[in-house]
Design an enzyme around this catalytic site. Structure first.
Site, PDB file in Angstrom:
ATOM      1  CE  LYS A 113      -3.981  -2.325   0.589  1.00  0.00           C
ATOM      2  NZ  LYS A 113      -3.652  -3.806   0.736  1.00  0.00           N
TER       3      LYS A 113
HETATM    4  C1  LIG Z   1      -4.155  -4.622   0.268  1.00  0.00           C
HETATM    5  C2  LIG Z   1      -3.517  -5.901   0.222  1.00  0.00           C
HETATM    6  C3  LIG Z   1      -3.636  -7.022  -0.732  1.00  0.00           C
HETATM    7  C4  LIG Z   1      -4.897  -6.782  -1.556  1.00  0.00           C
HETATM    8  O1  LIG Z   1      -4.574  -5.789  -2.592  1.00  0.00           O
HETATM    9  P1  LIG Z   1      -5.844  -5.216  -3.436  1.00  0.00           P
HETATM   10  O2  LIG Z   1      -5.330  -4.236  -4.328  1.00  0.00           O
HETATM   11  O3  LIG Z   1      -6.903  -4.852  -2.430  1.00  0.00           O
HETATM   12  O4  LIG Z   1      -6.364  -6.368  -4.238  1.00  0.00           O
HETATM   13  C5  LIG Z   1      -2.795  -8.009  -0.689  1.00  0.00           C
HETATM   14  N1  LIG Z   1      -1.743  -8.169  -0.159  1.00  0.00           N
HETATM   15  C6  LIG Z   1      -1.376  -7.361   1.093  1.00  0.00           C
HETATM   16  C7  LIG Z   1      -0.505  -7.690   2.112  1.00  0.00           C
HETATM   17  C8  LIG Z   1      -2.277  -6.155   1.171  1.00  0.00           C
HETATM   18  O5  LIG Z   1      -1.948  -5.341   1.985  1.00  0.00           O
END
Ligand SMILES: *Cc1c(COP(=O)(O)O)cnc(C)c1O
Length: 499
Positions: A113
């Site tokens: 993120k």
């Molecule tokens: C948010 C997240 C995901 C999923 O990503 P999306 O964009 O919501 O599909 C997968 N792995 C981790 C560690 C995340 O923080």
């Protein structure tokens, strides 16, 4: 470049406006009205660029109402040595001849993120100025764990903004919770919700479209925006690392111009993999996008059957950031694949809202399955994969990444495809250390130890350094103790803003 809503209610919106609003007033999501295309040689030119240069090269096609200088300012303030512990920002690690791991977790909160949430506040502050906005921006976030902390880090003490994060009180790991409740900053609020992520997300969506609240907000000179992956400003920086991975492979001589590769993406809200889809539409040579789910396998079923059905048990898994039954960004994919027709999208979305379910026609289903392959990994398989990868390569992966690796194995068994593949690694193994230690050292190693003590165990066993952002978390003071029911979220917001 202009943006339009997937529900057809708004068109010709500048990128600054789309980023400032987060979600369209008709409840739809903003998407670019036109395609951006790169030629093979334009892609090859990225091989010799730094990550920051690659970002600039791509972003300027989408943020055309920002000057190059403004974009550069955003990029060079987001992807810094201070915030990222690897100069390459999103390094590619070769696992074997066919597989590379794209490490997306070198930012301050140790999950992917950060790749978007370190730059979004910079986009937003500039967007506010560009659109002549005078009010204070209130960022509302629903988080399954990682977004919340990354958004708090990105927005803390950013002038003219406040950030309110709702997380499912019992749906995040100890480390994730401590990361959020110890957050410092003058403009940050973190609240636990009695419910799961979908409850928190639905609550936030409802607040965004609440007319009564909107009037109060206008009076108080506040304006909502979103840092969730429904915000275009979150999606667009994610396109960069797919090009970056490809450019690194070109540079290493693993592929040559025009060669196709696969991407595997551990998926929840469909934001990360949607960025890969946009990269592909822009001309990045992609063979298949492999959508990896955990036991909450709504997307696997959707890709395989054309039926999206969230009427099923919500499962809490060891990959909690993917525990999602409503993948919001799928709406953008559907809109793109209908050739920007809001009519069917509205029908599917209202059916989803009313019945928790929708079915796409065969043409759509076929289009989806030509681009995507869907699979899922259960809890035992995920743990086994962490152990197997550690034993075979001495490389430690977290639970979310392990879902990706396991689903990739299933893909290869099912299709026999040997195309070179990049697996997105979405979190540092330290962030979900309890499961990782269990997988690598067995249940015994967990006994009598907190997640914080397990950080040390993992560091010692795997000879890795505990990331800065996770060190001494348990010793920090808890600054946010608020908890509310899923029905009281609006009230919480009103009280924070004094409305
Ligand atoms: C948010 C997240 C995901 C999923 O990503 P999306 O964009 O919501 O599909 C997968 N792995 C981790 C560690 C995340 O923080």
């Amino acid at each position: 470049m202009y943006y339009e809503s997937t529900r057809g209610g708004l068109k010709s919106v500048s990128s600054a406006e789309a980023i400032k609003r987060g979600i369209a007033p008709d409840g739809g999501l903003f998407v670019p009205e036109n395609k951006v295309s790169f030629t093979g040689s334009e892609i090859s030119a990225m091989a010799d660029m730094s990550y920051q240069e690659r970002a600039l090269y791509i972003l300027k096609h989408y943020l055309t109402d920002y000057s190059d200088e403004e974009i550069a300012d955003c990029v060079y303030n987001a992807y810094t040595d201070e915030k990222f512990d690897d100069k390459r920002i999103a390094p590619l690690v070769q696992l074997n001849e066919n597989v590379n791991i794209l490490e997306l977790w070198h930012g301050p909160t140790c999950a992917f993120k950060d790749m978007a949430l370190q730059i979004l506040p910079h986009f937003l502050v500039k967007a506010v100025r560009k659109t002549g906005e005078t009010g204070e921006i209130v960022i509302l976030v629903a988080t399954s764990g990682d977004t919340g902390k990354a958004a708090l880090e990105g927005f803390k003490d950013v002038e003219g903004t406040r950030i309110i994060v709702f997380y499912p009180q019992d749906g995040v790991s100890q480390v994730q919770k401590m990361q959020m409740v110890t957050q410092e900053g003058k403009n940050v609020y973190t609240i636990g919700v009695e419910g799961n992520f979908d409850d928190a997300q639905s609550g936030v969506k409802a607040i965004f479209t609440d007319e009564e609240l909107k009037q109060k907000m206008d009076k108080g000179n506040f304006k909502f925006s979103s840092a969730n992956s429904i915000n275009w400003g979150r999606l667009v920086p994610q396109i960069v690392y797919y090009f970056s991975a490809y450019a690194d492979m070109l540079k290493n001589g693993e592929i040559k111009e025009g060669d196709k590769i696969n991407f595997v993406v551990p998926t929840g809200n469909f934001g990360n993999i949607l960025a890969a889809f946009y990269a592909m539409q822009m001309g990045l040579p992609v063979n298949r996008l492999i959508c990896a789910s955990n036991d909450n396998n709504v997307l696997t079923d959707f890709i395989n059957t054309g039926v999206y059905d969230k009427n099923r048990e919500f499962k809490r898994t060891i990959s909690p950031s993917m525990d999602i039954l409503i993948s919001s960004n799928l709406e953008r994919l559907l809109f793109e694949l209908t050739g920007h027709d809001p009519l069917p999208v509205n029908n599917w979305m209202s059916s989803l809202k009313e019945t928790g379910k929708y079915t796409v026609d065969n043409t759509m289903k076929k289009k989806i399955s030509e681009i995507f392959w869907g699979g899922y990994s259960n809890e035992a398989e995920t743990l086994k994969t962490i152990e197997a990868i550690y034993k075979e390569y001495g490389y430690v992966i977290d639970t979310h990444t392990a879902v990706g690796v396991d689903v990739y194995d299933k893909y290869v068994i099912s299709t026999g495809d040997v195309t070179k593949t990049v697996i997105a690694s979405t979190a540092s193994p330290f962030k979900f250390n309890e499961s990782v230690v269990k997988a690598v050292l067995g249940n015994e190693a967990l006994k009598g130890r907190t997640e914080f003590e397990l950080l040390e165990v993992l560091a010692k066993e795997c000879r890795l350094k505990i990331p800065e952002g996770l060190k001494d978390l348990d010793k920090k003071p808890v600054l946010h103790k608020q908890v509310c029911s899923k029905f009281d979220m609006k009230q919480q917001v009103e009280s924070i803003l004094g409305l």
